[in-house]
Design a protein around this motif. Structure first.
Motif, PDB file in Angstrom:
ATOM      1  N   LEU A 222      24.225  34.338  16.115  1.00  0.00           N
ATOM      2  CA  LEU A 222      25.179  34.663  15.703  1.00  0.00           C
ATOM      3  C   LEU A 222      26.162  34.968  16.609  1.00  0.00           C
ATOM      4  CD1 LEU A 222      23.379  36.470  12.587  1.00  0.00           C
ATOM      5  CD2 LEU A 222      24.511  34.362  12.610  1.00  0.00           C
ATOM      6  N   THR A 223      26.093  35.974  17.340  1.00  0.00           N
ATOM      7  CA  THR A 223      26.857  36.286  18.390  1.00  0.00           C
ATOM      8  C   THR A 223      27.386  35.140  19.314  1.00  0.00           C
ATOM      9  OG1 THR A 223      25.424  38.115  18.428  1.00  0.00           O
ATOM     10  CG2 THR A 223      27.393  38.251  19.839  1.00  0.00           C
ATOM     11  N   VAL A 224      26.425  34.281  19.799  1.00  0.00           N
ATOM     12  CA  VAL A 224      26.902  33.064  20.394  1.00  0.00           C
ATOM     13  C   VAL A 224      27.823  31.995  19.742  1.00  0.00           C
ATOM     14  CG1 VAL A 224      25.785  31.155  21.753  1.00  0.00           C
ATOM     15  CG2 VAL A 224      24.575  33.276  21.671  1.00  0.00           C
ATOM     16  N   LEU A 225      27.535  31.824  18.414  1.00  0.00           N
ATOM     17  CA  LEU A 225      28.388  31.192  17.565  1.00  0.00           C
ATOM     18  C   LEU A 225      29.799  31.749  17.369  1.00  0.00           C
ATOM     19  CD1 LEU A 225      25.937  30.123  14.772  1.00  0.00           C
ATOM     20  CD2 LEU A 225      26.961  28.757  16.496  1.00  0.00           C
ATOM     21  N   LEU A 226      29.766  33.214  17.258  1.00  0.00           N
ATOM     22  CA  LEU A 226      31.231  33.886  17.210  1.00  0.00           C
ATOM     23  C   LEU A 226      31.824  33.590  18.677  1.00  0.00           C
ATOM     24  CD1 LEU A 226      30.593  37.553  16.029  1.00  0.00           C
ATOM     25  CD2 LEU A 226      32.071  35.785  15.143  1.00  0.00           C
ATOM     26  N   VAL A 227      31.120  33.551  19.829  1.00  0.00           N
ATOM     27  CA  VAL A 227      31.782  33.346  21.050  1.00  0.00           C
ATOM     28  C   VAL A 227      32.473  31.966  21.098  1.00  0.00           C
ATOM     29  CG1 VAL A 227      31.445  33.186  23.480  1.00  0.00           C
ATOM     30  CG2 VAL A 227      30.396  35.206  22.274  1.00  0.00           C
ATOM     31  N   ILE A 228      31.690  31.198  20.667  1.00  0.00           N
ATOM     32  CA  ILE A 228      32.129  29.684  20.702  1.00  0.00           C
ATOM     33  C   ILE A 228      33.351  29.373  19.747  1.00  0.00           C
ATOM     34  CG2 ILE A 228      31.315  27.334  20.097  1.00  0.00           C
ATOM     35  CD1 ILE A 228      28.780  27.789  21.041  1.00  0.00           C
ATOM     36  N   MET A 229      33.221  30.121  18.482  1.00  0.00           N
ATOM     37  CA  MET A 229      34.205  30.090  17.363  1.00  0.00           C
ATOM     38  C   MET A 229      35.682  30.607  18.162  1.00  0.00           C
ATOM     39  SD  MET A 229      32.749  31.464  13.961  1.00  0.00           S
ATOM     40  CE  MET A 229      34.194  32.446  13.546  1.00  0.00           C
ATOM     41  N   LEU A 230      35.548  31.719  19.012  1.00  0.00           N
ATOM     42  CA  LEU A 230      36.494  32.521  19.384  1.00  0.00           C
ATOM     43  C   LEU A 230      37.233  31.523  20.514  1.00  0.00           C
ATOM     44  CD1 LEU A 230      38.133  35.240  19.672  1.00  0.00           C
ATOM     45  CD2 LEU A 230      36.284  35.987  21.160  1.00  0.00           C
ATOM     46  N   GLY A 231      36.094  30.868  21.491  1.00  0.00           N
ATOM     47  CA  GLY A 231      36.685  30.119  22.348  1.00  0.00           C
ATOM     48  C   GLY A 231      37.359  28.898  22.059  1.00  0.00           C
TER      49      GLY A 231
ATOM     50  N   ALA B 190      34.341  28.878  26.035  1.00  0.00           N
ATOM     51  CA  ALA B 190      33.171  29.441  25.982  1.00  0.00           C
ATOM     52  C   ALA B 190      33.028  30.648  27.152  1.00  0.00           C
ATOM     53  CB  ALA B 190      31.842  28.580  26.169  1.00  0.00           C
ATOM     54  N   VAL B 191      33.434  30.649  28.382  1.00  0.00           N
ATOM     55  CA  VAL B 191      33.692  31.356  29.399  1.00  0.00           C
ATOM     56  C   VAL B 191      34.725  32.735  28.759  1.00  0.00           C
ATOM     57  CG1 VAL B 191      34.333  32.082  31.707  1.00  0.00           C
ATOM     58  CG2 VAL B 191      33.070  30.159  31.096  1.00  0.00           C
ATOM     59  N   LEU B 192      35.866  32.360  28.476  1.00  0.00           N
ATOM     60  CA  LEU B 192      36.814  33.154  28.040  1.00  0.00           C
ATOM     61  C   LEU B 192      36.245  33.988  26.818  1.00  0.00           C
ATOM     62  CD1 LEU B 192      39.772  33.570  28.830  1.00  0.00           C
ATOM     63  CD2 LEU B 192      40.408  32.250  26.878  1.00  0.00           C
ATOM     64  N   GLY B 193      35.630  33.365  25.924  1.00  0.00           N
ATOM     65  CA  GLY B 193      35.136  34.005  24.660  1.00  0.00           C
ATOM     66  C   GLY B 193      34.001  34.937  25.105  1.00  0.00           C
ATOM     67  N   GLY B 194      33.176  34.426  25.711  1.00  0.00           N
ATOM     68  CA  GLY B 194      32.323  35.504  26.285  1.00  0.00           C
ATOM     69  C   GLY B 194      32.490  36.733  27.009  1.00  0.00           C
TER      70      GLY B 194
ATOM     71  N   ALA C 116      35.447  45.816  14.361  1.00  0.00           N
ATOM     72  CA  ALA C 116      36.644  45.389  14.909  1.00  0.00           C
ATOM     73  C   ALA C 116      36.507  44.164  15.648  1.00  0.00           C
ATOM     74  CB  ALA C 116      36.692  46.782  16.143  1.00  0.00           C
ATOM     75  N   LEU C 117      35.404  43.857  16.296  1.00  0.00           N
ATOM     76  CA  LEU C 117      35.373  42.372  16.656  1.00  0.00           C
ATOM     77  C   LEU C 117      35.155  41.467  15.682  1.00  0.00           C
ATOM     78  CD1 LEU C 117      34.313  40.832  19.558  1.00  0.00           C
ATOM     79  CD2 LEU C 117      32.053  40.936  18.699  1.00  0.00           C
ATOM     80  N   PHE C 118      34.785  41.623  14.589  1.00  0.00           N
ATOM     81  CA  PHE C 118      34.743  40.512  13.543  1.00  0.00           C
ATOM     82  C   PHE C 118      36.404  40.652  13.016  1.00  0.00           C
ATOM     83  CE2 PHE C 118      30.238  41.468  12.306  1.00  0.00           C
ATOM     84  CZ  PHE C 118      29.928  40.300  13.044  1.00  0.00           C
ATOM     85  N   LEU C 119      36.979  41.540  13.000  1.00  0.00           N
ATOM     86  CA  LEU C 119      38.422  41.701  12.686  1.00  0.00           C
ATOM     87  C   LEU C 119      39.345  40.860  13.584  1.00  0.00           C
ATOM     88  CD1 LEU C 119      39.411  45.011  11.374  1.00  0.00           C
ATOM     89  CD2 LEU C 119      39.609  43.071  10.125  1.00  0.00           C
ATOM     90  N   VAL C 120      39.098  40.929  15.063  1.00  0.00           N
ATOM     91  CA  VAL C 120      39.963  40.623  15.947  1.00  0.00           C
ATOM     92  C   VAL C 120      39.640  38.900  15.894  1.00  0.00           C
ATOM     93  CG1 VAL C 120      40.203  40.001  18.468  1.00  0.00           C
ATOM     94  CG2 VAL C 120      40.077  42.407  17.531  1.00  0.00           C
ATOM     95  N   ILE C 121      38.178  38.415  15.783  1.00  0.00           N
ATOM     96  CA  ILE C 121      38.047  37.077  15.616  1.00  0.00           C
ATOM     97  C   ILE C 121      38.695  36.408  14.341  1.00  0.00           C
ATOM     98  CG2 ILE C 121      36.244  35.437  15.653  1.00  0.00           C
ATOM     99  CD1 ILE C 121      34.720  37.275  17.440  1.00  0.00           C
ATOM    100  N   GLY C 122      38.492  37.252  13.163  1.00  0.00           N
ATOM    101  CA  GLY C 122      39.186  36.861  12.014  1.00  0.00           C
ATOM    102  C   GLY C 122      40.584  36.555  12.223  1.00  0.00           C
ATOM    103  N   ILE C 123      41.286  37.417  12.760  1.00  0.00           N
ATOM    104  CA  ILE C 123      42.774  37.239  13.029  1.00  0.00           C
ATOM    105  C   ILE C 123      43.159  36.217  14.022  1.00  0.00           C
ATOM    106  CG2 ILE C 123      44.933  38.382  13.941  1.00  0.00           C
ATOM    107  CD1 ILE C 123      43.575  41.092  12.959  1.00  0.00           C
ATOM    108  N   ILE C 124      42.234  36.172  15.042  1.00  0.00           N
ATOM    109  CA  ILE C 124      42.684  34.892  16.187  1.00  0.00           C
ATOM    110  C   ILE C 124      42.369  33.607  15.151  1.00  0.00           C
ATOM    111  CG2 ILE C 124      41.718  33.699  18.013  1.00  0.00           C
ATOM    112  CD1 ILE C 124      41.288  36.438  19.046  1.00  0.00           C
TER     113      ILE C 124
END
Lengths: 293, 321
Positions: free
Chosen positions: A224-233, A241-245, A267-275
């Motif tokens: 789940l966290t890895v998917l979050l990183v990929i979503m973010l990056g 992926a590097v940036l997200g991680g 907070a992390l979820f919020l940041v990712i949601g906003i991005i």
């Protein structure tokens, strides 16, 4: 103040680099064979268990166990591609079947680990005890080894993708599989190698994390966290992926210190949601690209 | 696409057969299993509905959970009866889905799946951590389904399993008819077009984003309805019930029956997946391994589901999605 920031950055780098490796492996699998490989977290778990078994049960040296876990997860990943995904990859509308098959693999591996190793988690002794002081910053040797190993593997991955023949073949196949096969590239082989490399990265990450955290069958939830990183990056981007991680690692490390673990997660979820609201494709992704079609 | 008349006749026959079941099955334990089959079939129908529009959601269980929690809170805090709480919880779940869907549906494909997985996990975390939802212990002593009093004639009490069975049958048919209405209206045609080829559909003037959002909201409301029933039937809910694994099982129910069969497929799939392990008394530990193997074999050898074996005519029909 500066030393505190340095300390937190080192902590964040340690966890962040592991996520970078995990996300890089999954990005490879998502982009080249286009397999939504939800069983990825279970390979992380397997890598951790092999390292634990190697060092604790069979008393092997740390690095030999680590190599064993890389090899085992890599080979298993390649085999799983050839046995399962090879047959459904070229079907029309392969999107759902691939996910379902990966879910099946996930359930088998998860429950298999539960049956073989039991529900309890196993801690292990640190292989590299001791602390090092850089001025005011105190770092455990273990964390330093983890960071160095992760950087080393990231470097190797970069060279593999950019400079070698198989790396060029991977990029060609990810671009257009049918055209690349006209150029004498065997897509099946490339897919198998990619799945192997991706799963080996996962196993490696599991291996180096095993001494830091306890080993347990539900480690696979890291997907789940890895998917979050990929979503973010961004879905198709290695650099993303590097940036997200790194962002994830630093946010968690600073968040844990200043606002506590639970709030940091939210907070992390919020940041990712906003991005994602403003950039649906992720930081470095292309919003129009849809890997499913 | 079958003709509307055939569909109505089929649904009537199905209803008749299902309504006869309590005459044969007397054991409360098996009635309970059949009730679970009905509820899971509702969730699997939701999965198929979203799949039609090209959305593969791994967060169905989250909306099921939202429905359950909302209904439980409405009944406990506001003292609403089940008959008020159930439609309200479906509406609220749909509204939540509308808010979340605005963002999620923007990038379908891998992005959507990843986001729904994460959503499913956030929902469990939120249920577990927010004090309103009672933490990891969940909510207990949710009032059971209120009896219906019809003046001067009789009243229906939902105490026995048989009565609950008829209630879930009613809800199942409600959702089935509702979804079928969407399928046969212009919305169903738009979803079909999107599922077959999104780009072509868009160039023909179908607003993909809006129709996908509609599928997401309608499906989530259906899942919320199932959640409301679950909360009042069980009397207690806990956050970990609604995790991603539950959604995986929902996928299995739908795929085993065949995703090309929006009503019959989920019933058959859920029936087999729930009753067969119970009847065979398979050990709980190896059951997931068998399920996983079954999934892989199913995808490799019978991608259209079990029902495709029966209808030779639909041999070339393929799952939409």
């Amino acid at each position: 103040m500066l030393s505190l920031a340095g300390q937190l950055i080192i902590e964040g780098l340690g966890i962040g680099l592991v996520y970078v490796l995990l996300a890089a492996g999954l990005v490879l699998i998502l982009n080249i064979p286009r397999v939504f490989f939800i069983a990825y977290g279970q390979f992380y778990m397997l890598g951790a268990y092999i390292l634990w078994g190697g060092t604790v049960l069979f008393k092997l040296p740390f690095f030999i166990s680590l190599i064993l876990s890389i090899l085992a997860t890599g080979i298993l990943g390649a085999i799983s591609y050839r046995l399962i995904f090879y047959y459904i990859q070229n079907v029309r509308d392969n999107f759902l079947p691939i996910i379902v098959a990966a879910m099946g693999l996930m359930m088998i591996m998860q429950q298999g680990a539960l049956l073989v190793f039991g529900t309890s988690s196993h801690g292990m002794q640190s292989e590299f005890p001791g602390l090092i002081e850089f001025g005011d910053i105190i770092v455990s040797v273990e964390k330093l080894v983890l960071i160095i190993l992760a950087l080393l593997v990231t470097g190797i991955l970069y060279v593999l993708l950019q400079k070698t023949k198989i790396g060029r073949a991977m990029r060609a196949v990810s671009f257009r599989a049918d055209i690349s096969s006209l150029q004498g590239i065997n897509p099946t082989l490339v897919y198998m190698v990619t799945m192997g490399v991706g799963c080996a990265l996962s196993g490696f990450a599991g291996g180096i994390m095993a001494p830091v955290y306890a080993v347990s069958p539900d480690m696979g939830g890291i997907i789940l966290t890895v998917l979050l990183v990929i979503m973010l990056g961004g879905m198709g981007s290695m650099l993303g992926a590097v940036l997200g991680g790194l962002i994830l690692g630093l946010t968690l490390s600073f968040g844990h210190y200043f606002i506590g673990a639970d709030l940091a997660q939210i907070a992390l979820f919020l940041v990712i949601g906003i991005i994602l609201f403003f950039k649906p494709g992720g930081l470095l992704g292309n919003p129009g690209e849809d890997l499913s079609s | 696409m079958t003709s509307p008349y055939k569909r109505i006749i089929g649904l009537t026959v199905l209803t008749f057969i299902l309504a006869m079941v309590p005459l044969i099955v007397k054991s409360p334990y098996y009635m309970h299993l059949l009730i679970m089959v009905g509820m899971n079939a509702m969730l699997a129908m939701t999965f198929i509905l979203m799949l039609r529009a090209g959305l593969i959601s791994l967060g169905i269980a989250a909306f099921w959970g939202i429905g359950a929690y909302v209904s439980a809170l409405l009944a406990l805090r506001l003292d609403l009866s089940f008959w008020m709480a159930m439609p309200l919880s479906a509406i609220i779940t749909g509204a939540v889905a509308l808010c979340i869907g605005c963002v999620l549906v923007k990038n379908p494909g891998f992005g959507f799946i990843i986001e729904t997985v994460v959503l499913g996990e956030i929902a469990v975390l939120a249920f577990a951590h927010l004090p309103l939802f009672g933490g990891y212990k969940g909510i207990v002593s949710i009032p059971p389904v209120d009896p219906i009093h019809i003046p001067f004639l009789f009243s229906i009490e939902f105490v026995s399993k048989t009565a609950s069975y008829y209630l879930i049958l009613f809800l199942f048919l409600l959702v089935a008819i509702g979804y079928s209405a969407f399928y046969s209206a212009w919305t169903g045609r738009a979803w079909l077009a999107i599922g077959l080829n999104p780009r072509l559909a868009e160039s023909k003037g179908v607003n993909i984003y809006r129709y996908r959002l509609l599928a997401f909201v309608v499906g989530s409301a259906g899942a919320g309805l199932a959640g409301s029933f679950y909360a009042h039937y069980y009397g207690a809910i806990a956050p970990t019930t609604f995790n991603v694994f539950k959604t995986i099982y929902i996928h299995i129910f739908a795929i085993l029956g065949g995703v090309g069969f929006p009503v019959l497929g989920p019933i058959i799939g859920a029936f087999i997946m729930i009753l067969v392990p119970e009847v065979l008394r398979v050990a709980k530990e190896i059951e997931p391994i068998i399920t996983g193997l079954l999934l892989i074999l199913l995808v490799l050898f019978l991608p259209q589901g079990l029902l495709s074996l029966l209808s030779r005519r639909k041999k070339n029909a393929r799952p939409v999605g």
